[in-house]
Design an enzyme around this catalytic site. Structure first.
Site, mmCIF file in Angstrom:
data_model
loop_
_atom_site.group_PDB
_atom_site.id
_atom_site.type_symbol
_atom_site.label_atom_id
_atom_site.label_comp_id
_atom_site.label_asym_id
_atom_site.label_seq_id
_atom_site.Cartn_x
_atom_site.Cartn_y
_atom_site.Cartn_z
ATOM 1 N N LYS A 199 0.875 -1.174 0.000
ATOM 2 C CA LYS A 199 0.000 0.000 0.000
ATOM 3 C C LYS A 199 0.915 1.228 0.000
ATOM 4 O O LYS A 199 1.898 1.260 0.742
ATOM 5 C CB LYS A 199 -0.868 -0.028 1.265
ATOM 6 C CG LYS A 199 -1.753 1.168 1.462
ATOM 7 C CD LYS A 199 -3.088 0.982 0.781
ATOM 8 C CE LYS A 199 -3.889 2.286 0.801
ATOM 9 N NZ LYS A 199 -4.901 2.286 -0.272
ATOM 10 N N HIS A 206 9.541 10.572 7.588
ATOM 11 C CA HIS A 206 10.529 9.512 7.814
ATOM 12 C C HIS A 206 11.055 9.694 9.232
ATOM 13 O O HIS A 206 11.776 10.650 9.520
ATOM 14 C CB HIS A 206 11.658 9.608 6.792
ATOM 15 C CG HIS A 206 12.677 8.526 6.936
ATOM 16 N ND1 HIS A 206 13.931 8.592 6.394
ATOM 17 C CD2 HIS A 206 12.609 7.342 7.564
ATOM 18 C CE1 HIS A 206 14.596 7.493 6.691
ATOM 19 N NE2 HIS A 206 13.813 6.726 7.404
ATOM 20 N N ARG A 289 24.012 -0.380 11.664
ATOM 21 C CA ARG A 289 25.284 0.360 11.736
ATOM 22 C C ARG A 289 25.095 1.627 12.556
ATOM 23 O O ARG A 289 23.959 1.990 12.881
ATOM 24 C CB ARG A 289 25.711 0.780 10.329
ATOM 25 C CG ARG A 289 24.639 1.640 9.674
ATOM 26 C CD ARG A 289 25.078 2.342 8.412
ATOM 27 N NE ARG A 289 24.130 3.367 8.028
ATOM 28 C CZ ARG A 289 23.086 3.187 7.224
ATOM 29 N NH1 ARG A 289 22.851 2.010 6.696
ATOM 30 N NH2 ARG A 289 22.269 4.184 6.954
ATOM 31 N N ARG A 335 23.698 18.641 7.259
ATOM 32 C CA ARG A 335 24.827 18.033 6.564
ATOM 33 C C ARG A 335 25.404 19.058 5.591
ATOM 34 O O ARG A 335 24.720 19.471 4.645
ATOM 35 C CB ARG A 335 24.392 16.790 5.791
ATOM 36 C CG ARG A 335 23.833 15.696 6.676
ATOM 37 C CD ARG A 335 23.621 14.425 5.879
ATOM 38 N NE ARG A 335 22.943 13.417 6.674
ATOM 39 C CZ ARG A 335 22.832 12.141 6.319
ATOM 40 N NH1 ARG A 335 23.352 11.739 5.165
ATOM 41 N NH2 ARG A 335 22.204 11.276 7.091
HETATM 42 C C1 MV4 Z 1 7.505 3.627 0.802
HETATM 43 C C2 MV4 Z 1 6.989 4.924 0.623
HETATM 44 C C3 MV4 Z 1 5.622 5.073 0.643
HETATM 45 N N1 MV4 Z 1 4.818 3.983 0.799
HETATM 46 N N2 MV4 Z 1 6.684 2.587 0.958
HETATM 47 C C4 MV4 Z 1 12.070 4.697 -0.087
HETATM 48 C C5 MV4 Z 1 13.322 3.939 0.212
HETATM 49 C C6 MV4 Z 1 12.905 2.677 0.832
HETATM 50 N N3 MV4 Z 1 13.741 2.354 1.934
HETATM 51 C C7 MV4 Z 1 11.483 2.865 1.235
HETATM 52 N N4 MV4 Z 1 11.022 4.051 0.600
HETATM 53 C C8 MV4 Z 1 9.705 4.407 0.618
HETATM 54 N N5 MV4 Z 1 8.821 3.396 0.813
HETATM 55 C C9 MV4 Z 1 5.367 2.775 0.941
HETATM 56 N N6 MV4 Z 1 4.561 1.710 1.088
HETATM 57 C C10 MV4 Z 1 7.880 5.982 0.459
HETATM 58 C C11 MV4 Z 1 9.253 5.723 0.436
HETATM 59 C C12 MV4 Z 1 10.120 6.862 0.243
HETATM 60 C C13 MV4 Z 1 10.976 7.307 1.247
HETATM 61 C C14 MV4 Z 1 11.083 6.677 2.476
HETATM 62 C C15 MV4 Z 1 11.949 7.135 3.445
HETATM 63 C C16 MV4 Z 1 12.737 8.254 3.205
HETATM 64 C C17 MV4 Z 1 12.652 8.888 2.012
HETATM 65 C C18 MV4 Z 1 11.792 8.432 1.018
HETATM 66 C C19 MV4 Z 1 11.715 9.105 -0.194
HETATM 67 C C20 MV4 Z 1 10.877 8.665 -1.163
HETATM 68 C C21 MV4 Z 1 10.075 7.537 -0.951
#
Ligand code: MV4
Length: 509
Positions: A199, A206, A289, A335
């Site tokens: 979904k 974040h 880490r 940063r």
């Molecule tokens: C998602 C999301 C929205 N919905 N999953 C991006 C990297 C990966 N580790 C997981 N990510 C995301 N997963 C769902 N179901 C949005 C992202 C995402 C994101 C997540 C964390 C930090 C920055 C991001 C930037 C774009 C998209």
């Protein structure tokens, strides 16, 4: 543990060396030919050359690092972040060589490295994950799953991470092409074309939770707000988060501790979550880490995370209270990278001609470079982390503004002015951010530069230079090389207008 080999470079190598010295442990640095005279090499008790500038021929060569540890009599290895930090095979090689691995067990690194496997294990441990399919899907299966989940959905690479092989799908018609595109991208990036569905969470924050585990217990040290990012590169982090109250912190913390416990975690680690606008949170992945942004947690919890990593690896209990732990005050990290926001954050290179780091109350400057150092394209573009602490968020923002105004870097372009604009921004100041914040804010990234701006910039640079020149004769006149008495006051006055001019130039655009 008496001598630690630091298998890294830059600011994190220096950070680890400092922690070693405070624990009365010797530190061995390694360096590529490009880093021969880097600060981390001079800070260490011994240093070993491990090859040419390219990481694949130096910082990533497991055998060279193990040999360097053996040759210098090191009894432990700290990997830092990046490079080999999350390579289970490196953790195993270190242990097989009879050395202490300052990190989680290889099995925990492996368990968290496989995304669909990690999702399954986390769900079994009662950690909330985004609703979706656990295993890789064929196109026909995917269509049914997407209908059940409800659009929008997200296609993700099973082997993935870091946003590669990821697609948002808003209606049935777009599903097939998205699956194909994500599959191709995943194959290219990870050698595995399998994809799965989740979904799609709209406009989440974040938020990540710091965990620490020794042989006896696993605890959490609250959250970091990491939504200010661009293309998966974080630019600003804070602790705590405006979106997390004590109750939510307790629930997210318990989930992170459950995640760590489920994989037999030891040492410092981070659970990444998406926090929806509705207050629901979902586990994304665990970083096994020490992280770039660890200082903001250190400042609000009064814990030295690298020191605790050393203690835990040595088999000692962590020195963190068992009672209630509450964040105190507010910390923000910017940063500072050698990237030019105006050109889409392209990396810049050159020699750092002059560097005046900020200082004063509540300011921490964690840098891997000094004036005179060459900035190349071989390594990460992060030059330093500017971290501030203050009793509350408005005061922390004011302190960051002041610290950014003090910072002078010449010879190489940086993103300093972007940070300064962000600290002035109303939405940021309200804490009204999510992971797409910077995508919507082109005005913060590259404001149009007018002639007036250029005049102010040139005036500020001249002011700074004139003020420094005018202090020099005074300093030599008293023969001691230091400015005293009336001369010092004169210098202070000149510094006053130079700093003011510079402040104006930073705020100008
Ligand atoms: C998602 C999301 C929205 N919905 N999953 C991006 C990297 C990966 N580790 C997981 N990510 C995301 N997963 C769902 N179901 C949005 C992202 C995402 C994101 C997540 C964390 C930090 C920055 C991001 C930037 C774009 C998209």
């Amino acid at each position: 543990m008496n001598r630690v080999l630091v298998a890294n470079r830059g600011e994190i190598a220096l950070r680890i060396i400092r922690a070693c010295h405070e624990e009365a442990i010797e530190a061995v640095a390694v360096y590529s030919t490009a880093d021969r005279s880097s600060p981390h090499v001079r800070a260490a008790d011994r240093a070993v050359a491990i090859g040419p500038p390219r990481p694949a021929e130096s910082y990533l060569v497991i055998e060279r690092l193990i040999a360097a540890a053996r040759d210098t009599g090191a009894d432990a290895v700290h990997p830092g972040y990046g490079f080999l930090a999350e390579r289970a095979a490196f953790a195993e090689a270190v242990v097989e060589a009879g050395l202490v691995w300052i990190g989680p067990p290889a099995a925990a690194i492996r368990a968290m490295g496989d995304k669909t496997e990690a999702r399954r294990r986390m769900r079994e441990a009662g950690v909330p994950v985004v609703p979706g399919a656990e295993r890789a899907l064929t196109p026909a299966e995917a269509s049914d799953v997407a209908r059940d989940l409800g659009y929008p959905v997200m296609v993700k690479a099973a082997a993935g991470g870091g946003g590669k092989g990821m697609r948002v799908v808003r209606e049935t018609a777009s599903l097939e092409p998205a699956l194909a595109a994500a599959g191709r991208e995943a194959l290219k990036a990870f050698g595995d074309a399998s994809v799965y569905l989740e979904k799609f969470i709209e406009r989440p924050r974040h938020v990540e939770i710091q965990v620490l585990a020794d042989a006896r217990r696993a605890i959490h040290l609250g959250e970091r707000e990491c939504s200010i990012q661009r293309r998966h590169q974080k630019l600003v982090e804070e602790a705590p988060s405006v979106a997390v109250d004590a109750e939510l912190r307790g629930r997210m913390g318990a989930a992170a501790v459950a995640a760590a416990t489920a994989v037999g975690y030891r040492g410092a680690g981070t659970c990444e979550f998406l926090l929806g606008a509705d207050g629901e949170f979902y586990f994304l992945e665990m970083n096994t880490r020490i992280q770039v942004e660890h200082p903001v947690t250190e400042l609000v919890y009064g814990v030295d995370l690298v020191r605790e990593q050393l203690r835990i690896a040595a088999g000692q209990p962590m020195r963190v209270s068992d009672g209630p732990r509450v964040p105190s005050g507010w910390a923000i990290e910017c940063r500072i990278t050698s990237e030019d926001p105006a050109s889409g954050f392209l990396p810049t290179t050159g020699r750092i001609a002059y560097l005046r780091p900020p200082s004063g109350p509540g300011v921490r400057w964690d840098a891997g470079v000094e004036a005179g150092d060459e900035v190349t394209l071989y390594y990460d573009s992060m030059l330093a982390k500017l971290i501030v602490w203050a009793p509350d968020r408005p005061a922390a923002i004011a302190r960051m503004q002041r610290a950014l105004d003090e910072l002078v870097v010449t010879g190489v372009g940086t993103n300093q002015r972007f940070h300064r604009r962000l600290m002035d921004d109303d939405a940021y100041r309200r804490g009204d951010v999510d992971i797409q914040f910077l995508e919507r804010r082109a005005d913060l990234i590259a404001p149009p530069a007018g002639d007036a701006d250029l005049e102010v910039i040139v005036a500020a640079a001249l002011a700074e230079d004139v003020a420094r020149q005018s202090r020099r004769p005074a300093a030599t006149a008293n023969g001691s090389g230091t400015v005293q008495g009336a001369a010092a006051e004169g210098g202070g006055t000149e510094g006053g207008w130079a700093w003011a001019a510079r402040r104006e130039s930073l705020r100008g655009s």
